[in-house]
Design an enzyme around this catalytic site. Structure first.
Site, PDB file in Angstrom:
ATOM      1  CB  THR A 185      23.791  26.547   0.744  1.00  0.00           C
ATOM      2  OG1 THR A 185      23.057  27.051   1.852  1.00  0.00           O
ATOM      3  CG2 THR A 185      25.218  27.034   0.835  1.00  0.00           C
ATOM      4  CD  GLU A 330      28.727  26.058   1.013  1.00  0.00           C
ATOM      5  OE1 GLU A 330      28.525  25.311   0.037  1.00  0.00           O
ATOM      6  OE2 GLU A 330      28.055  25.997   2.054  1.00  0.00           O
ATOM      7  CD1 TRP A 445      29.814   7.575  13.874  1.00  0.00           C
ATOM      8  CD2 TRP A 445      31.323   8.223  12.354  1.00  0.00           C
ATOM      9  NE1 TRP A 445      30.348   8.764  14.294  1.00  0.00           N
ATOM     10  CE2 TRP A 445      31.279   9.191  13.384  1.00  0.00           C
ATOM     11  CE3 TRP A 445      32.187   8.423  11.289  1.00  0.00           C
ATOM     12  CZ2 TRP A 445      32.073  10.336  13.379  1.00  0.00           C
ATOM     13  CZ3 TRP A 445      32.988   9.557  11.280  1.00  0.00           C
ATOM     14  CH2 TRP A 445      32.921  10.510  12.310  1.00  0.00           C
TER      15      TRP A 445
HETATM   16  P1  ADP Z   1      23.300  21.968   0.067  1.00  0.00           P
HETATM   17  O1  ADP Z   1      24.482  22.111   0.971  1.00  0.00           O
HETATM   18  O2  ADP Z   1      22.174  22.819   0.480  1.00  0.00           O
HETATM   19  O3  ADP Z   1      22.897  20.537  -0.207  1.00  0.00           O
HETATM   20  P2  ADP Z   1      24.945  22.100  -2.295  1.00  0.00           P
HETATM   21  O4  ADP Z   1      24.288  21.782  -3.576  1.00  0.00           O
HETATM   22  O5  ADP Z   1      25.981  23.103  -2.290  1.00  0.00           O
HETATM   23  O6  ADP Z   1      23.781  22.531  -1.327  1.00  0.00           O
HETATM   24  O7  ADP Z   1      25.437  20.732  -1.681  1.00  0.00           O
HETATM   25  C1  ADP Z   1      26.756  20.386  -1.404  1.00  0.00           C
HETATM   26  C2  ADP Z   1      26.753  19.029  -0.780  1.00  0.00           C
HETATM   27  O8  ADP Z   1      26.177  18.062  -1.650  1.00  0.00           O
HETATM   28  C3  ADP Z   1      28.117  18.465  -0.478  1.00  0.00           C
HETATM   29  O9  ADP Z   1      28.611  18.961   0.735  1.00  0.00           O
HETATM   30  C4  ADP Z   1      27.841  16.980  -0.416  1.00  0.00           C
HETATM   31  O10 ADP Z   1      27.334  16.597   0.841  1.00  0.00           O
HETATM   32  C5  ADP Z   1      26.762  16.792  -1.424  1.00  0.00           C
HETATM   33  N1  ADP Z   1      27.329  16.291  -2.674  1.00  0.00           N
HETATM   34  C6  ADP Z   1      27.645  16.975  -3.786  1.00  0.00           C
HETATM   35  N2  ADP Z   1      28.128  16.168  -4.738  1.00  0.00           N
HETATM   36  C7  ADP Z   1      28.124  14.918  -4.224  1.00  0.00           C
HETATM   37  C8  ADP Z   1      28.511  13.633  -4.705  1.00  0.00           C
HETATM   38  N3  ADP Z   1      28.992  13.445  -5.928  1.00  0.00           N
HETATM   39  N4  ADP Z   1      28.377  12.585  -3.867  1.00  0.00           N
HETATM   40  C9  ADP Z   1      27.883  12.748  -2.630  1.00  0.00           C
HETATM   41  N5  ADP Z   1      27.499  13.919  -2.120  1.00  0.00           N
HETATM   42  C10 ADP Z   1      27.615  14.995  -2.903  1.00  0.00           C
END
Ligand code: ADP
Length: 539
Positions: A185, A330, A445
Protein backbone atom coordinates in the site's frame (compact mmCIF):
# COMPACT_ATOMS: atom_id res chain seq x y z
CA UNK A 1 -24.31 -33.01 -3.15
CA UNK A 2 -24.35 -33.48 -6.88
CA UNK A 3 -21.14 -31.95 -8.26
CA UNK A 4 -21.18 -30.05 -11.53
CA UNK A 5 -19.35 -31.67 -14.38
CA UNK A 6 -17.44 -28.77 -15.86
CA UNK A 7 -13.69 -28.62 -16.44
CA UNK A 8 -11.50 -27.57 -13.57
CA UNK A 9 -9.51 -25.18 -15.77
CA UNK A 10 -7.00 -23.19 -13.73
CA UNK A 11 -7.23 -19.42 -13.47
CA UNK A 12 -3.58 -18.71 -14.31
CA UNK A 13 -2.13 -15.73 -16.18
CA UNK A 14 -0.59 -17.74 -19.01
CA UNK A 15 -4.16 -18.04 -20.32
CA UNK A 16 -4.16 -14.31 -21.07
CA UNK A 17 -0.89 -14.24 -22.89
CA UNK A 18 -1.68 -17.36 -24.95
CA UNK A 19 -5.06 -15.91 -25.88
CA UNK A 20 -3.44 -12.61 -26.92
CA UNK A 21 -0.94 -14.45 -29.11
CA UNK A 22 -3.69 -16.31 -30.99
CA UNK A 23 -6.40 -13.67 -31.09
CA UNK A 24 -4.47 -10.42 -31.40
CA UNK A 25 -1.01 -11.26 -32.76
CA UNK A 26 -0.83 -8.07 -34.81
CA UNK A 27 -2.27 -5.64 -32.28
CA UNK A 28 0.41 -3.51 -30.70
CA UNK A 29 1.94 -2.19 -27.52
CA UNK A 30 3.54 1.24 -27.83
CA UNK A 31 5.93 2.86 -25.39
CA UNK A 32 7.25 6.40 -25.24
CA UNK A 33 10.91 5.78 -24.48
CA UNK A 34 13.08 7.96 -22.25
CA UNK A 35 14.54 9.77 -25.29
CA UNK A 36 11.03 10.59 -26.54
CA UNK A 37 11.05 8.12 -29.44
CA UNK A 38 8.35 5.44 -29.76
CA UNK A 39 8.94 1.71 -29.32
CA UNK A 40 6.24 -0.46 -30.86
CA UNK A 41 5.82 -4.21 -31.14
CA UNK A 42 3.04 -6.74 -31.55
CA UNK A 43 1.40 -9.07 -29.06
CA UNK A 44 3.11 -11.90 -30.97
CA UNK A 45 6.50 -10.30 -30.23
CA UNK A 46 5.39 -9.68 -26.67
CA UNK A 47 4.49 -13.36 -26.21
CA UNK A 48 7.85 -14.45 -27.60
CA UNK A 49 9.75 -12.16 -25.24
CA UNK A 50 7.78 -13.32 -22.23
CA UNK A 51 8.79 -16.89 -23.04
CA UNK A 52 12.42 -15.77 -23.26
CA UNK A 53 12.03 -14.00 -19.94
CA UNK A 54 10.98 -17.33 -18.41
CA UNK A 55 14.33 -18.78 -19.41
CA UNK A 56 16.17 -15.65 -18.22
CA UNK A 57 14.59 -15.98 -14.79
CA UNK A 58 15.47 -19.64 -14.61
CA UNK A 59 19.08 -18.82 -15.50
CA UNK A 60 19.10 -16.22 -12.73
CA UNK A 61 18.13 -18.95 -10.29
CA UNK A 62 14.59 -17.72 -9.71
CA UNK A 63 12.43 -20.48 -8.26
CA UNK A 64 8.63 -20.64 -8.06
CA UNK A 65 7.46 -18.47 -5.17
CA UNK A 66 10.53 -16.20 -5.24
CA UNK A 67 9.84 -12.48 -5.19
CA UNK A 68 11.26 -10.57 -8.14
CA UNK A 69 10.99 -6.81 -7.93
CA UNK A 70 10.60 -4.10 -10.56
CA UNK A 71 11.76 -0.52 -10.24
CA UNK A 72 10.47 1.10 -13.38
CA UNK A 73 8.20 3.51 -15.21
CA UNK A 74 5.33 2.27 -17.38
CA UNK A 75 6.80 0.62 -20.46
CA UNK A 76 6.84 -2.58 -22.50
CA UNK A 77 9.62 -4.10 -20.42
CA UNK A 78 7.57 -3.57 -17.27
CA UNK A 79 4.64 -5.26 -19.03
CA UNK A 80 6.91 -8.19 -19.82
CA UNK A 81 7.72 -8.44 -16.10
CA UNK A 82 3.98 -8.28 -15.31
CA UNK A 83 3.47 -11.50 -17.24
CA UNK A 84 6.87 -13.17 -17.41
CA UNK A 85 7.56 -13.26 -13.68
CA UNK A 86 4.19 -14.77 -12.61
CA UNK A 87 4.10 -17.14 -15.58
CA UNK A 88 7.49 -18.44 -14.38
CA UNK A 89 5.80 -19.21 -11.06
CA UNK A 90 7.48 -16.32 -9.26
CA UNK A 91 5.95 -13.19 -7.75
CA UNK A 92 6.24 -9.79 -9.43
CA UNK A 93 6.79 -7.17 -6.76
CA UNK A 94 6.24 -3.66 -8.10
CA UNK A 95 8.35 -1.21 -6.12
CA UNK A 96 7.12 2.35 -5.82
CA UNK A 97 9.90 4.50 -7.29
CA UNK A 98 8.86 7.53 -5.24
CA UNK A 99 9.43 6.02 -1.80
CA UNK A 100 12.13 7.26 0.53
CA UNK A 101 15.32 5.20 0.85
CA UNK A 102 14.16 4.05 4.24
CA UNK A 103 10.77 2.82 3.00
CA UNK A 104 12.33 1.23 -0.05
CA UNK A 105 14.86 -0.69 1.99
CA UNK A 106 12.16 -1.77 4.43
CA UNK A 107 9.93 -3.09 1.63
CA UNK A 108 12.66 -4.89 -0.32
CA UNK A 109 13.87 -6.64 2.82
CA UNK A 110 10.35 -7.40 4.01
CA UNK A 111 9.48 -8.95 0.65
CA UNK A 112 12.88 -10.70 0.49
CA UNK A 113 13.24 -9.80 -3.16
CA UNK A 114 15.80 -11.97 -4.88
CA UNK A 115 16.25 -10.10 -8.15
CA UNK A 116 15.41 -6.47 -8.96
CA UNK A 117 14.82 -5.19 -12.49
CA UNK A 118 15.93 -1.55 -12.56
CA UNK A 119 15.37 1.09 -15.21
CA UNK A 120 18.45 3.20 -16.06
CA UNK A 121 17.03 6.61 -15.16
CA UNK A 122 16.03 5.28 -11.72
CA UNK A 123 19.41 3.78 -10.83
CA UNK A 124 20.45 6.79 -8.73
CA UNK A 125 17.43 6.17 -6.49
CA UNK A 126 18.41 2.62 -5.62
CA UNK A 127 22.22 2.66 -5.82
CA UNK A 128 22.67 4.37 -2.42
CA UNK A 129 20.86 1.57 -0.56
CA UNK A 130 22.09 -1.40 -2.59
CA UNK A 131 24.78 -2.46 -0.14
CA UNK A 132 22.34 -2.29 2.80
CA UNK A 133 19.84 -4.75 1.34
CA UNK A 134 19.60 -8.09 3.07
CA UNK A 135 18.37 -10.39 0.35
CA UNK A 136 18.47 -8.78 -3.08
CA UNK A 137 21.37 -10.57 -4.73
CA UNK A 138 21.04 -9.54 -8.33
CA UNK A 139 20.06 -6.53 -10.38
CA UNK A 140 19.00 -6.55 -14.02
CA UNK A 141 19.29 -3.23 -15.85
CA UNK A 142 17.36 -1.90 -18.81
CA UNK A 143 16.83 1.39 -20.65
CA UNK A 144 20.32 2.52 -19.71
CA UNK A 145 21.45 5.79 -21.28
CA UNK A 146 24.40 5.79 -23.69
CA UNK A 147 27.56 5.26 -21.65
CA UNK A 148 25.70 5.18 -18.32
CA UNK A 149 27.65 3.40 -15.60
CA UNK A 150 26.30 1.42 -12.68
CA UNK A 151 27.73 0.78 -9.24
CA UNK A 152 25.32 -2.01 -8.30
CA UNK A 153 26.89 -5.35 -7.43
CA UNK A 154 25.91 -8.35 -9.52
CA UNK A 155 24.25 -6.35 -12.25
CA UNK A 156 23.52 -7.66 -15.71
CA UNK A 157 21.74 -6.15 -18.69
CA UNK A 158 18.24 -7.27 -19.59
CA UNK A 159 18.77 -7.20 -23.34
CA UNK A 160 22.01 -9.23 -23.09
CA UNK A 161 20.20 -11.89 -21.07
CA UNK A 162 17.24 -11.88 -23.46
CA UNK A 163 19.49 -12.14 -26.52
CA UNK A 164 21.09 -15.27 -25.10
CA UNK A 165 17.77 -16.89 -24.04
CA UNK A 166 15.67 -19.33 -26.03
CA UNK A 167 11.99 -18.62 -26.59
CA UNK A 168 11.17 -22.25 -26.00
CA UNK A 169 9.75 -22.27 -22.50
CA UNK A 170 7.08 -24.10 -20.55
CA UNK A 171 5.00 -21.96 -18.19
CA UNK A 172 5.59 -22.72 -14.53
CA UNK A 173 2.40 -21.29 -13.07
CA UNK A 174 0.58 -24.54 -12.60
CA UNK A 175 -1.73 -23.80 -9.69
CA UNK A 176 -4.26 -20.98 -9.59
CA UNK A 177 -3.66 -20.42 -5.90
CA UNK A 178 0.03 -19.61 -6.43
CA UNK A 179 1.02 -16.08 -5.47
CA UNK A 180 1.59 -13.95 -8.59
CA UNK A 181 2.06 -10.37 -7.44
CA UNK A 182 3.03 -8.33 -4.43
CA UNK A 183 2.16 -4.68 -4.00
CA UNK A 184 2.64 -2.58 -0.89
CA UNK A 185 0.00 0.00 0.00
CA UNK A 186 1.29 3.44 -0.77
CA UNK A 187 1.48 4.34 2.89
CA UNK A 188 -0.95 7.27 2.91
CA UNK A 189 -2.02 6.28 6.40
CA UNK A 190 0.95 4.39 7.86
CA UNK A 191 3.89 2.08 7.13
CA UNK A 192 3.40 0.22 3.81
CA UNK A 193 1.75 -3.20 4.05
CA UNK A 194 2.14 -5.96 1.45
CA UNK A 195 -0.80 -7.36 -0.48
CA UNK A 196 -0.05 -10.73 -2.07
CA UNK A 197 -2.25 -11.49 -5.08
CA UNK A 198 -2.82 -15.00 -6.41
CA UNK A 199 -3.24 -16.01 -10.05
CA UNK A 200 -6.83 -16.85 -9.24
CA UNK A 201 -7.64 -13.50 -7.62
CA UNK A 202 -5.92 -11.57 -10.42
CA UNK A 203 -7.70 -13.53 -13.15
CA UNK A 204 -11.06 -12.93 -11.49
CA UNK A 205 -10.16 -9.28 -11.04
CA UNK A 206 -9.29 -9.11 -14.74
CA UNK A 207 -12.68 -10.57 -15.64
CA UNK A 208 -14.12 -8.04 -13.23
CA UNK A 209 -12.37 -5.14 -14.99
CA UNK A 210 -13.57 -6.48 -18.36
CA UNK A 211 -17.21 -6.21 -17.36
CA UNK A 212 -19.03 -3.38 -19.11
CA UNK A 213 -20.23 -2.45 -15.62
CA UNK A 214 -16.59 -1.83 -14.69
CA UNK A 215 -14.14 -0.43 -17.28
CA UNK A 216 -14.95 -2.94 -20.00
CA UNK A 217 -12.09 -2.35 -22.47
CA UNK A 218 -12.49 -4.07 -25.84
CA UNK A 219 -10.19 -4.91 -28.74
CA UNK A 220 -11.05 -1.56 -30.34
CA UNK A 221 -9.75 0.46 -27.41
CA UNK A 222 -6.47 2.32 -27.19
CA UNK A 223 -5.60 2.39 -23.50
CA UNK A 224 -3.15 4.82 -21.93
CA UNK A 225 -2.08 3.79 -18.44
CA UNK A 226 -0.90 6.96 -16.75
CA UNK A 227 -1.47 5.30 -13.40
CA UNK A 228 1.96 3.86 -12.59
CA UNK A 229 2.46 0.12 -12.82
CA UNK A 230 3.64 0.27 -9.21
CA UNK A 231 0.31 1.74 -8.08
CA UNK A 232 -2.04 -1.20 -7.44
CA UNK A 233 -1.15 -3.14 -10.60
CA UNK A 234 -1.97 -0.16 -12.84
CA UNK A 235 -5.58 -0.79 -11.79
CA UNK A 236 -5.65 -4.07 -13.70
CA UNK A 237 -5.56 -2.42 -17.14
CA UNK A 238 -2.53 -4.32 -18.50
CA UNK A 239 -4.09 -7.74 -17.89
CA UNK A 240 -7.56 -6.71 -19.06
CA UNK A 241 -6.24 -5.00 -22.21
CA UNK A 242 -3.96 -7.90 -23.12
CA UNK A 243 -6.76 -10.44 -22.75
CA UNK A 244 -8.99 -8.64 -25.27
CA UNK A 245 -6.12 -7.39 -27.45
CA UNK A 246 -6.65 -3.66 -26.91
CA UNK A 247 -3.81 -1.40 -28.04
CA UNK A 248 -1.74 -0.40 -25.04
CA UNK A 249 0.09 2.94 -24.90
CA UNK A 250 2.68 3.38 -22.17
CA UNK A 251 3.97 6.87 -21.36
CA UNK A 252 7.36 5.86 -19.94
CA UNK A 253 8.66 8.71 -17.78
CA UNK A 254 6.70 11.36 -19.76
CA UNK A 255 4.01 12.14 -17.21
CA UNK A 256 3.90 15.92 -17.50
CA UNK A 257 0.65 17.43 -18.83
CA UNK A 258 2.07 18.56 -22.20
CA UNK A 259 3.44 15.19 -23.42
CA UNK A 260 0.32 13.43 -22.10
CA UNK A 261 -1.91 15.80 -24.06
CA UNK A 262 0.15 15.16 -27.21
CA UNK A 263 0.03 11.40 -26.66
CA UNK A 264 -3.75 11.34 -26.28
CA UNK A 265 -4.19 13.41 -29.42
CA UNK A 266 -1.62 11.61 -31.57
CA UNK A 267 -2.50 8.05 -30.56
CA UNK A 268 -6.28 8.63 -30.50
CA UNK A 269 -6.44 7.23 -26.97
CA UNK A 270 -9.90 6.00 -25.94
CA UNK A 271 -9.31 4.97 -22.32
CA UNK A 272 -6.90 6.88 -20.11
CA UNK A 273 -6.47 6.14 -16.42
CA UNK A 274 -4.84 8.27 -13.75
CA UNK A 275 -5.23 10.00 -10.39
CA UNK A 276 -7.05 13.36 -10.06
CA UNK A 277 -3.79 15.35 -9.79
CA UNK A 278 -2.80 14.17 -13.26
CA UNK A 279 -6.15 15.08 -14.81
CA UNK A 280 -6.16 18.42 -13.01
CA UNK A 281 -2.79 19.21 -14.59
CA UNK A 282 -3.95 18.03 -18.01
CA UNK A 283 -7.07 20.17 -17.80
CA UNK A 284 -5.10 23.36 -17.21
CA UNK A 285 -2.64 22.41 -19.98
CA UNK A 286 -5.49 21.92 -22.44
CA UNK A 287 -7.02 25.26 -21.50
CA UNK A 288 -3.73 26.95 -22.31
CA UNK A 289 -2.90 24.99 -25.44
CA UNK A 290 -5.86 23.07 -26.85
CA UNK A 291 -5.41 19.54 -28.28
CA UNK A 292 -8.08 17.26 -29.68
CA UNK A 293 -8.83 14.69 -26.98
CA UNK A 294 -12.29 13.85 -28.30
CA UNK A 295 -11.21 10.23 -28.95
CA UNK A 296 -11.51 9.56 -25.21
CA UNK A 297 -14.58 7.57 -24.26
CA UNK A 298 -13.53 6.98 -20.64
CA UNK A 299 -11.23 9.25 -18.66
CA UNK A 300 -10.84 6.89 -15.72
CA UNK A 301 -9.95 8.46 -12.41
CA UNK A 302 -9.45 7.03 -8.95
CA UNK A 303 -6.98 6.81 -6.09
CA UNK A 304 -8.52 9.85 -4.44
CA UNK A 305 -11.75 11.75 -4.94
CA UNK A 306 -12.19 13.45 -8.30
CA UNK A 307 -13.62 16.90 -7.59
CA UNK A 308 -17.10 17.30 -9.08
CA UNK A 309 -16.01 20.62 -10.61
CA UNK A 310 -13.34 18.87 -12.65
CA UNK A 311 -15.74 16.19 -13.87
CA UNK A 312 -18.04 18.97 -14.97
CA UNK A 313 -15.22 20.99 -16.55
CA UNK A 314 -13.97 18.06 -18.66
CA UNK A 315 -17.44 17.34 -19.98
CA UNK A 316 -18.42 20.98 -20.47
CA UNK A 317 -15.18 22.22 -22.03
CA UNK A 318 -13.94 19.16 -23.92
CA UNK A 319 -16.96 16.83 -24.17
CA UNK A 320 -15.00 14.17 -22.27
CA UNK A 321 -16.72 11.51 -20.18
CA UNK A 322 -15.07 11.07 -16.78
CA UNK A 323 -15.44 7.66 -15.15
CA UNK A 324 -14.88 7.92 -11.43
CA UNK A 325 -13.78 4.71 -9.75
CA UNK A 326 -12.81 3.73 -6.24
CA UNK A 327 -10.40 1.03 -5.22
CA UNK A 328 -7.60 -0.03 -2.95
CA UNK A 329 -4.36 -1.93 -3.28
CA UNK A 330 -6.06 -4.50 -1.03
CA UNK A 331 -8.79 -4.87 -3.69
CA UNK A 332 -6.50 -5.52 -6.67
CA UNK A 333 -7.77 -2.62 -6.86
CA UNK A 334 -11.22 -2.14 -8.44
CA UNK A 335 -14.11 -1.76 -5.99
CA UNK A 336 -16.71 0.60 -7.40
CA UNK A 337 -17.44 2.62 -10.53
CA UNK A 338 -19.73 5.61 -11.02
CA UNK A 339 -21.20 5.07 -14.48
CA UNK A 340 -24.69 6.38 -15.06
CA UNK A 341 -27.49 3.85 -14.82
CA UNK A 342 -30.85 3.56 -16.57
CA UNK A 343 -32.67 5.53 -13.89
CA UNK A 344 -30.35 8.51 -14.46
CA UNK A 345 -31.40 8.95 -18.10
CA UNK A 346 -33.76 11.83 -17.39
CA UNK A 347 -31.45 13.79 -15.12
CA UNK A 348 -30.27 17.22 -16.24
CA UNK A 349 -26.52 17.79 -16.53
CA UNK A 350 -26.16 19.02 -12.95
CA UNK A 351 -27.86 15.88 -11.67
CA UNK A 352 -25.66 13.70 -13.85
CA UNK A 353 -22.49 15.35 -12.57
CA UNK A 354 -23.71 14.83 -9.00
CA UNK A 355 -23.93 11.10 -9.71
CA UNK A 356 -20.59 10.93 -11.51
CA UNK A 357 -18.84 12.63 -8.60
CA UNK A 358 -19.85 9.78 -6.29
CA UNK A 359 -17.58 6.74 -5.99
CA UNK A 360 -20.38 4.65 -7.49
CA UNK A 361 -21.82 1.16 -7.36
CA UNK A 362 -19.86 -1.91 -6.32
CA UNK A 363 -18.92 -3.91 -9.37
CA UNK A 364 -20.18 -7.49 -9.53
CA UNK A 365 -17.67 -9.56 -7.56
CA UNK A 366 -17.40 -7.10 -4.66
CA UNK A 367 -19.66 -7.30 -1.62
CA UNK A 368 -19.96 -4.31 0.75
CA UNK A 369 -21.50 -3.17 4.01
CA UNK A 370 -21.29 -0.14 6.29
CA UNK A 371 -21.03 -0.41 10.04
CA UNK A 372 -20.86 1.89 13.06
CA UNK A 373 -18.13 1.95 15.72
CA UNK A 374 -19.59 -1.14 17.38
CA UNK A 375 -19.65 -3.05 14.11
CA UNK A 376 -23.44 -2.83 13.78
CA UNK A 377 -24.78 -2.82 10.22
CA UNK A 378 -26.01 0.60 9.09
CA UNK A 379 -28.80 1.40 6.62
CA UNK A 380 -28.21 2.22 2.96
CA UNK A 381 -30.16 5.50 2.94
CA UNK A 382 -27.62 7.83 1.34
CA UNK A 383 -27.22 9.72 4.63
CA UNK A 384 -25.94 7.45 7.35
CA UNK A 385 -22.15 7.49 7.49
CA UNK A 386 -20.24 4.43 8.54
CA UNK A 387 -17.08 2.48 7.96
CA UNK A 388 -17.03 0.64 4.67
CA UNK A 389 -16.18 -3.06 4.84
CA UNK A 390 -15.78 -5.31 1.81
CA UNK A 391 -15.19 -8.90 0.77
CA UNK A 392 -15.01 -10.63 -2.57
CA UNK A 393 -13.05 -12.61 -5.15
CA UNK A 394 -10.18 -10.14 -5.34
CA UNK A 395 -10.07 -8.70 -1.83
CA UNK A 396 -7.07 -9.40 0.43
CA UNK A 397 -7.71 -11.86 3.23
CA UNK A 398 -4.45 -11.09 5.05
CA UNK A 399 -1.43 -8.81 4.68
CA UNK A 400 1.88 -10.38 3.76
CA UNK A 401 3.66 -11.62 6.90
CA UNK A 402 1.30 -9.76 9.24
CA UNK A 403 -1.05 -11.64 11.55
CA UNK A 404 -4.66 -10.68 11.00
CA UNK A 405 -5.91 -8.25 13.59
CA UNK A 406 -9.17 -6.47 14.29
CA UNK A 407 -7.61 -3.30 12.99
CA UNK A 408 -7.87 -4.61 9.44
CA UNK A 409 -10.21 -7.60 9.40
CA UNK A 410 -13.41 -8.33 11.29
CA UNK A 411 -14.05 -11.62 13.07
CA UNK A 412 -16.45 -12.64 10.30
CA UNK A 413 -13.67 -11.92 7.77
CA UNK A 414 -14.64 -8.67 6.14
CA UNK A 415 -11.84 -6.29 5.20
CA UNK A 416 -12.02 -2.91 6.96
CA UNK A 417 -11.31 -0.26 4.31
CA UNK A 418 -10.80 2.66 6.70
CA UNK A 419 -13.06 4.74 4.44
CA UNK A 420 -16.10 6.49 5.90
CA UNK A 421 -18.95 6.42 3.41
CA UNK A 422 -22.66 6.65 2.78
CA UNK A 423 -24.47 4.22 0.47
CA UNK A 424 -27.87 5.05 -1.01
CA UNK A 425 -30.79 2.68 -1.54
CA UNK A 426 -29.55 1.93 -5.08
CA UNK A 427 -26.10 0.94 -3.84
CA UNK A 428 -24.29 4.16 -4.86
CA UNK A 429 -21.45 4.86 -2.48
CA UNK A 430 -20.00 8.26 -1.57
CA UNK A 431 -16.77 8.52 0.36
CA UNK A 432 -16.97 11.20 3.00
CA UNK A 433 -13.47 10.67 4.31
CA UNK A 434 -10.82 8.29 5.48
CA UNK A 435 -11.24 7.53 9.16
CA UNK A 436 -7.83 9.07 9.79
CA UNK A 437 -8.61 12.33 7.91
CA UNK A 438 -12.09 13.16 9.26
CA UNK A 439 -12.28 16.36 11.28
CA UNK A 440 -14.13 15.78 14.56
CA UNK A 441 -15.28 19.17 15.78
CA UNK A 442 -17.37 19.43 18.93
CA UNK A 443 -18.61 15.88 18.50
CA UNK A 444 -19.68 16.49 14.88
CA UNK A 445 -17.92 15.16 11.81
CA UNK A 446 -16.66 17.49 9.11
CA UNK A 447 -15.68 15.89 5.82
CA UNK A 448 -12.28 17.14 4.69
CA UNK A 449 -12.98 15.70 1.26
CA UNK A 450 -16.21 17.68 0.79
CA UNK A 451 -14.48 20.90 1.78
CA UNK A 452 -11.57 20.22 -0.58
CA UNK A 453 -13.88 19.46 -3.48
CA UNK A 454 -15.81 22.65 -2.99
CA UNK A 455 -12.66 24.74 -2.58
CA UNK A 456 -11.05 23.34 -5.70
CA UNK A 457 -14.13 24.19 -7.72
CA UNK A 458 -13.59 27.88 -6.85
CA UNK A 459 -11.97 29.74 -9.77
CA UNK A 460 -9.14 31.13 -7.57
CA UNK A 461 -7.99 27.73 -6.31
CA UNK A 462 -5.62 25.28 -8.01
CA UNK A 463 -5.16 22.80 -5.15
CA UNK A 464 -6.67 22.47 -1.68
CA UNK A 465 -6.15 20.14 1.27
CA UNK A 466 -8.04 20.25 4.54
CA UNK A 467 -6.55 18.79 7.70
CA UNK A 468 -7.75 18.48 11.26
CA UNK A 469 -5.73 20.52 13.74
CA UNK A 470 -6.05 20.15 17.52
CA UNK A 471 -8.30 22.69 19.19
CA UNK A 472 -8.79 23.13 22.92
CA UNK A 473 -12.43 23.97 22.73
CA UNK A 474 -13.69 21.77 19.87
CA UNK A 475 -11.22 18.91 19.93
CA UNK A 476 -10.34 19.44 16.28
CA UNK A 477 -10.91 22.17 13.72
CA UNK A 478 -10.41 22.22 9.95
CA UNK A 479 -7.45 24.09 8.46
CA UNK A 480 -7.34 24.66 4.71
CA UNK A 481 -4.04 24.57 2.87
CA UNK A 482 -4.24 26.19 -0.56
CA UNK A 483 -2.37 26.67 -3.78
CA UNK A 484 -4.12 29.67 -5.36
CA UNK A 485 -4.28 29.67 -9.16
CA UNK A 486 -2.68 33.10 -9.61
CA UNK A 487 -1.08 33.45 -6.21
CA UNK A 488 -4.10 35.39 -4.89
CA UNK A 489 -6.98 34.36 -2.67
CA UNK A 490 -9.65 36.11 -0.63
CA UNK A 491 -10.62 34.24 2.56
CA UNK A 492 -13.90 36.10 2.87
CA UNK A 493 -14.92 35.14 -0.64
CA UNK A 494 -13.96 31.51 -0.04
CA UNK A 495 -15.98 31.43 3.19
CA UNK A 496 -18.99 32.84 1.40
CA UNK A 497 -18.59 30.23 -1.31
CA UNK A 498 -18.36 27.36 1.20
CA UNK A 499 -21.45 28.61 3.03
CA UNK A 500 -23.51 27.93 -0.11
CA UNK A 501 -23.13 24.25 0.70
CA UNK A 502 -22.00 23.77 4.28
CA UNK A 503 -23.00 24.90 7.78
CA UNK A 504 -20.98 27.65 9.42
CA UNK A 505 -19.11 25.35 11.78
CA UNK A 506 -17.55 23.65 8.73
CA UNK A 507 -15.67 26.82 7.70
CA UNK A 508 -11.89 26.38 8.01
CA UNK A 509 -10.38 28.28 10.91
CA UNK A 510 -7.69 29.56 8.54
CA UNK A 511 -6.45 29.40 4.97
CA UNK A 512 -2.73 28.84 4.57
CA UNK A 513 -1.01 29.27 1.24
CA UNK A 514 1.79 26.93 0.14
CA UNK A 515 3.67 26.60 -3.16
CA UNK A 516 2.62 23.01 -3.60
CA UNK A 517 0.64 20.43 -1.62
CA UNK A 518 3.00 17.55 -0.73
CA UNK A 519 2.07 14.31 -2.50
CA UNK A 520 2.61 10.65 -1.71
CA UNK A 521 4.46 8.33 -4.06
CA UNK A 522 1.28 7.75 -6.06
CA UNK A 523 0.30 11.39 -6.32
CA UNK A 524 -2.21 11.66 -3.47
CA UNK A 525 -2.20 14.68 -1.20
CA UNK A 526 0.01 13.70 1.71
CA UNK A 527 -1.92 14.90 4.74
CA UNK A 528 0.52 13.12 7.06
CA UNK A 529 3.16 15.62 5.93
CA UNK A 530 0.77 18.56 6.25
CA UNK A 531 -0.13 17.51 9.80
CA UNK A 532 3.56 17.27 10.59
CA UNK A 533 4.21 20.73 9.12
CA UNK A 534 1.44 22.07 11.29
CA UNK A 535 2.83 20.34 14.39
CA UNK A 536 6.26 21.81 13.59
CA UNK A 537 4.77 25.30 13.27
CA UNK A 538 5.59 25.43 9.56
CA UNK A 539 2.08 26.29 8.39
P1 ADP B 1 -3.07 4.07 0.32
O1 ADP B 1 -3.99 3.31 1.22
O2 ADP B 1 -1.68 4.03 0.79
O3 ADP B 1 -3.54 5.46 -0.03
P2 ADP B 1 -4.25 2.93 -2.05
O4 ADP B 1 -3.84 3.51 -3.34
O5 ADP B 1 -4.53 1.51 -2.00
O6 ADP B 1 -3.09 3.27 -1.04
O7 ADP B 1 -5.46 3.79 -1.51
C1 ADP B 1 -6.75 3.34 -1.27
C2 ADP B 1 -7.54 4.48 -0.72
O8 ADP B 1 -7.58 5.56 -1.64
C3 ADP B 1 -9.00 4.17 -0.47
O9 ADP B 1 -9.17 3.53 0.77
C4 ADP B 1 -9.62 5.55 -0.49
O10 ADP B 1 -9.47 6.20 0.75
C5 ADP B 1 -8.80 6.28 -1.49
N1 ADP B 1 -9.50 6.32 -2.77
C6 ADP B 1 -9.32 5.53 -3.85
N2 ADP B 1 -10.14 5.88 -4.85
C7 ADP B 1 -10.87 6.93 -4.41
C8 ADP B 1 -11.90 7.74 -4.96
N3 ADP B 1 -12.35 7.58 -6.20
N4 ADP B 1 -12.42 8.71 -4.18
C9 ADP B 1 -11.97 8.91 -2.93
N5 ADP B 1 -11.01 8.19 -2.35
C10 ADP B 1 -10.46 7.21 -3.08
Amino acid sequence: MLSGLMMDYPLTLNTIIEHARRMSPRKTIKTKQPDGSWHEYSYADFHRRIKKLGNVLEALGVEPGDRVATFAWNNYQHLEFYFGIPCAGAVVHTLNIRLSHEQLKFIIDHAEDKVIFVEGSLLPLIEPIADQLNTAQRFVLFNMAEGQSCSLPNASHYEDLMAAASDDYEWRCNDENMAMGLCYTSGTTGMPKGVLYSHRSMMLHTLGVLQAAALGPTEADVALAVVPQFHAMAWGLPYACAWVGATIVMPGPHLQPAPLADMIEDERVTIAAGVPTIWNGLYHELRQKPRDISSITQLVVGGSAMPRGLIEAYERDFGVNVVHAWGMTEMSPIGSVAKLQARHADLDVQGRWDIKAKQGYFVPGVDARIVDDEGVDLPWDGETMGELQVRGYWVAGQYYKIENSQEHFTDDLWFRTGDVVTIDEDGFMTITDRTKDLVKSGGEWISSVDLENMLISHPDVLEAAVIAVPDERWGERPLAVLVPLDGEHDPQALNKYLLERFPKFWLPDAYVVVDEIPKTGVGKMDKKVLRQWHADGKL
